[in-house]
Structure formats: C-alpha cells, structure tokens
Design an enzyme around this catalytic site. Structure first.
Site, PDB file in Angstrom:
ATOM      1  N   LYS A 124       1.117  -1.102   0.105  1.00 56.75           N
ATOM      2  CA  LYS A 124       0.090  -0.113  -0.086  1.00 56.75           C
ATOM      3  C   LYS A 124       0.787   1.298   0.039  1.00 56.75           C
ATOM      4  CE  LYS A 124      -2.715  -2.216   3.189  1.00 56.75           C
ATOM      5  NZ  LYS A 124      -3.488  -2.108   4.444  1.00 56.75           N
TER       6      LYS A 124
ATOM      7  N   ASP B 200       4.472 -16.293  -6.828  1.00 57.10           N
ATOM      8  CA  ASP B 200       3.645 -16.664  -7.868  1.00 57.10           C
ATOM      9  C   ASP B 200       4.190 -17.078  -9.149  1.00 57.10           C
ATOM     10  OD1 ASP B 200       1.571 -15.550  -6.250  1.00 57.10           O
ATOM     11  OD2 ASP B 200       0.903 -13.731  -7.492  1.00 57.10           O
TER      12      ASP B 200
ATOM     13  N   ARG C  76     -13.562 -38.672   0.600  1.00 57.34           N
ATOM     14  CA  ARG C  76     -14.125 -37.388   0.480  1.00 57.34           C
ATOM     15  C   ARG C  76     -13.526 -36.763  -0.966  1.00 57.34           C
ATOM     16  NH1 ARG C  76     -14.499 -34.940   6.408  1.00 57.34           N
ATOM     17  NH2 ARG C  76     -16.800 -35.132   6.663  1.00 57.34           N
TER      18      ARG C  76
ATOM     19  N   MET D 285      -2.591 -19.862  -3.756  1.00 56.92           N
ATOM     20  CA  MET D 285      -2.467 -18.477  -4.205  1.00 56.92           C
ATOM     21  C   MET D 285      -1.705 -18.586  -5.837  1.00 56.92           C
ATOM     22  SD  MET D 285      -0.843 -16.211  -1.469  1.00 56.92           S
ATOM     23  CE  MET D 285      -2.023 -15.428  -0.004  1.00 56.92           C
TER      24      MET D 285
ATOM     25  N   GLU E 121      -6.376 -19.464  -6.711  1.00 55.62           N
ATOM     26  CA  GLU E 121      -7.442 -18.297  -6.297  1.00 55.62           C
ATOM     27  C   GLU E 121      -7.849 -17.774  -7.424  1.00 55.62           C
ATOM     28  OE1 GLU E 121      -5.159 -15.768  -3.823  1.00 55.62           O
ATOM     29  OE2 GLU E 121      -3.636 -15.305  -5.436  1.00 55.62           O
TER      30      GLU E 121
ATOM     31  N   ARG F 155     -14.973 -31.204   0.838  1.00 60.59           N
ATOM     32  CA  ARG F 155     -14.673 -30.182   1.662  1.00 60.59           C
ATOM     33  C   ARG F 155     -13.494 -29.351   1.098  1.00 60.59           C
ATOM     34  NH1 ARG F 155     -18.351 -31.903   3.876  1.00 60.59           N
ATOM     35  NH2 ARG F 155     -18.359 -32.782   6.182  1.00 60.59           N
TER      36      ARG F 155
ATOM     37  N   LEU G  80      -0.310 -18.736   4.571  1.00 62.81           N
ATOM     38  CA  LEU G  80       0.511 -19.943   5.031  1.00 62.81           C
ATOM     39  C   LEU G  80       1.668 -20.097   3.906  1.00 62.81           C
ATOM     40  CD1 LEU G  80      -1.746 -22.439   6.556  1.00 62.81           C
ATOM     41  CD2 LEU G  80      -0.041 -21.093   7.695  1.00 62.81           C
TER      42      LEU G  80
ATOM     43  N   ARG H   6       2.970 -17.848   2.326  1.00 65.60           N
ATOM     44  CA  ARG H   6       3.834 -16.715   2.086  1.00 65.60           C
ATOM     45  C   ARG H   6       4.851 -16.749   3.320  1.00 65.60           C
ATOM     46  NH1 ARG H   6       0.907 -11.952  -0.249  1.00 65.60           N
ATOM     47  NH2 ARG H   6       1.651 -11.022   1.690  1.00 65.60           N
TER      48      ARG H   6
END
Ligand code: F6P
Length: 357
Positions: free
Chosen positions: A73, A138, A173, A180, A233, A275, A282, A284
């Site tokens: 930022k 990334d 399951r 990320m 993501e 699920r 985590l 990063r």
C-alpha cells in the site's frame, strides 16, 4: 560508496536471503548498505532506515518475512487493477529523492514483484540508479525462469496436500485446496503435481464442472474413492468469473473463495462428500527452502555486482541455472503464465491429472 535496499509489495520467503547477499557482497567492496523500512515508504522524509552491517544479517538467511518490513500500500503503488498502471506523483518522487540525495545513495536495490518493479522502472526513467531484484511466490515475472519464494510456497502446498490426502482417504471425500497465484497457475500446478493432486485448476486453462465430475465418478468406479483437487485462487469459473473477496488492497481486488465454489459444485454433481480448504498466507510465511535461500542470496550478490558496474535499470534474472540480468523494461508489464500446451501441462495430463478441460 553507499547503496540502499528496500523490499516492496507482498512478502515472500527468501527476502532476508537477498538482504544477506547484498550486505555481504557490498561489505567486501567496502560499501555501506542502508536498508529502507516498509518499501519505498522508508524513503519519505524524514526517512525510515537502518544501516545494515554483516553482523546485522547473521542468522537471517533462514528467516521468513523480511527484517526491513514491506508494504503493498502507500504512496508508491503502481498497480491499481489488472492492466492499470499509476504513475507515482512527482511531489512524492521529489520527496523520496531528497532522502536519497541526503544519504548519498548511489544505487538503490528494489526487491519486488511486477508492481514494485514498475515503480522502480518509473524512477529509473526519471534518473534514479535502480537495480531490480524479482520477487514473488507466484513465479509469474517474465524475464526470469524463477523467483525466490516460489519453491517455499510450493513446499507448503505439498505439505498441505499430504495432510489432506490422509483425511480425504479416511472419509472417501473430495478435498479441494485453494492456493495462491493471482494470475498464474504455477503454484497450483507445481504443488498439485508434487503433492499428488488428481485435479488441478488454473487461470490459464478454462475448465468445466462436468469434466471434473465425470473424472471423479470414473475414479470412484475404479475404486479410488477420494480425490484431491487443487484450484488456483485466480482460476476462472466456467462462466468466466473470478471469485473475489470484498476488500481491495492497493487497488487490486483480493482474490479468494473459488475453492468453496468448486467444492459445492463438485458435491452437487457427484453426490460425494466434499470439503474445501484455503491455504492463504501460510504459503507466504515461514522459513524459505534451501533453494530459495540460495537463489535469494545469489540474487543479492548479483544486484551488488550490477551496482558496481553501474548497470542501472537492470533486473537480476535466473536463466538456465545461471544468475544474470535483463532490463527492468523487459521484465515488467507482461506476466509469465503457464502455457496450456506446454510440456509441463502435457506431463501432468500424461500421468492422469485432470486440468478440467
Ligand atoms: O502476489 C503474491 C500474492 O501472494 C498473491 O498470490 C495473492 O493474491 C496476493 O499476493 C495476496 O496479497 P495480500 O497479502 O495483500 O492479501
């Protein structure tokens, strides 16, 4: 000679290794290193910085995060949305330059991803002595085959998949792991392959739920009742949407939630208990892997070499087992994405991994 270093953008395992490399190499040349805190913000008057001597970097190689702090930022944000680039205002640049001049900084090592290097490029064009060091988990920066931090993130994904594997098998399951990698599927693909995922969904390859459901049903019919799904993501839902969180950071929308959406649809189409788990930051945090420690350290040493040569406007780059450099201009604005028909994707498919296409 006095040089500066700052980390900018999201943190990443291996940042401290870069600092270690810069400080060690600079000390050998008899140079002093000034570490600016919280990215470019540390350049704003009165200046927030510390003198870094080799004794200050003892033991930091193995530490995650960055001893200098960082931010995505503030006053120097270049990326304000996908494809949108903002110039840092002239008065902000002038204030920061005054700090550079006051401290007599003759090279500034900017360790950052696409956004921070874009800021670095603007400053270089305005006459600053900038050396870039590529950073992002990334691994999506063009002009470098690897960024440090990626290997650590992938290791975390693999560890998570190993864990999801045992609980998923026990309950028969489908387990969905959201990872990320904003615009790029590198973390999902590498982590998925290494962690034994059966389905990997990435932004670069459009998928359909029907294909995934058919694949899971087929596994069931063959007696494999548990399926591991990794979704990046930034993967697009079949209708083209990317799933986002409300809040915006630095103008870039926060991604998150695609894992839950994918899990719900898989459960609906297959009837299997499903699920979702989001790995989030985590990936990063924590200690860098050995590879990221070495890569980060080598990047730092190369940055000092470039500074010594006066090769400003250059970014350290890793190509074919060799650390070299390219112009920052060449490195930014164009992300390195997974090629849908690449050897890596074909290899994944060859071993039975479903990409949903
Ligand atoms: O670019 C690195 C990254 O970790 C992305 O993978 C992710 O979308 C983003 O940063 C998260 O940023 P923040 O830490 O601001 O939530």
């Amino acid at each position: 000679m006095r040089i500066g270093i700052l980390n900018s953008g999201g943190d990443c395992p291996g940042l401290n290794a870069v600092i270690h490399g810069v400080v060690g190499a600079a000390d050998q040349l008899g140079w002093e290193v000034i570490g600016f805190r919280d990215g470019f913000e540390g350049l704003l008057p009165p200046g927030d910085y510390t003198v870094l001597k080799p004794k200050d970097t003892i033991g930091i190689l193995k530490l995650g995060g960055t001893i200098l702090g960082t931010t995505n930022k503030g006053h120097f944000v270049a990326k304000v949305g996908t494809g949108d680039i903002a110039e840092v205002p002239a008065e902000v640049v002038a204030q920061a330059k005054a700090t550079m001049d006051r401290l007599g900084i003759s090279a500034l090592v900017v360790v950052g991803g696409d956004g921070s290097l874009t800021t670095g490029l603007q400053l270089y064009r305005e006459g600053w002595p900038i050396i870039g060091v590529p950073k992002t988990i990334d691994n999506d920066l063009s002009a470098t085959a690897f960024t440090f931090g990626f290997d650590s993130a992938v290791s975390t994904v693999v560890d998570a998949l190993d864990r999801l594997h045992t609980t998923g098998e026990s309950h028969k399951r489908v387990m969905v792991l959201e990872v990320m990698g904003r615009h790029a599927g590198w973390i999902a693909l590498w982590g998925g392959i290494a962690g034994g995922a059966h389905v990997v969904l990435i932004p670069e390859i459009p998928f359909t739920f029907e294909k995934i459901a058919a694949y899971i049903n087929e596994r069931d019919a063959q007696g494999y009742h548990s399926t591991l799904v990794v979704v990046a993501e930034g993967a697009h839902l079949p209708d083209g949407h990317i799933v986002t969180l409300d809040a915006k950071v630095a103008g870039e929308v926060r991604l998150g939630g695609v894992g839950e959406r994918v899990a719900a649809k898989i459960q609906q189409l297959t009837g299997k208990d499903t699920r979702a788990c989001t790995l989030g930051h985590l990936q990063r945090g924590g200690a860098p892997t050995a590879l990221d420690r070495i890569l980060g350290m080598r990047f730092g040493v190369m940055a000092v070499k470039l500074a010594a040569e006066g090769a400003f406007g250059q970014m350290v780059s890793y190509q074919a087992y060799h650390v070299d450099s390219v112009s920052i201009e060449q490195a930014v604005h164009q992300l390195r994405l997974v090629e849908p028909d690449s050897e890596l994707v074909q290899a994944a498919k060859a071993v039975g991994i479903c990409l949903g296409d």
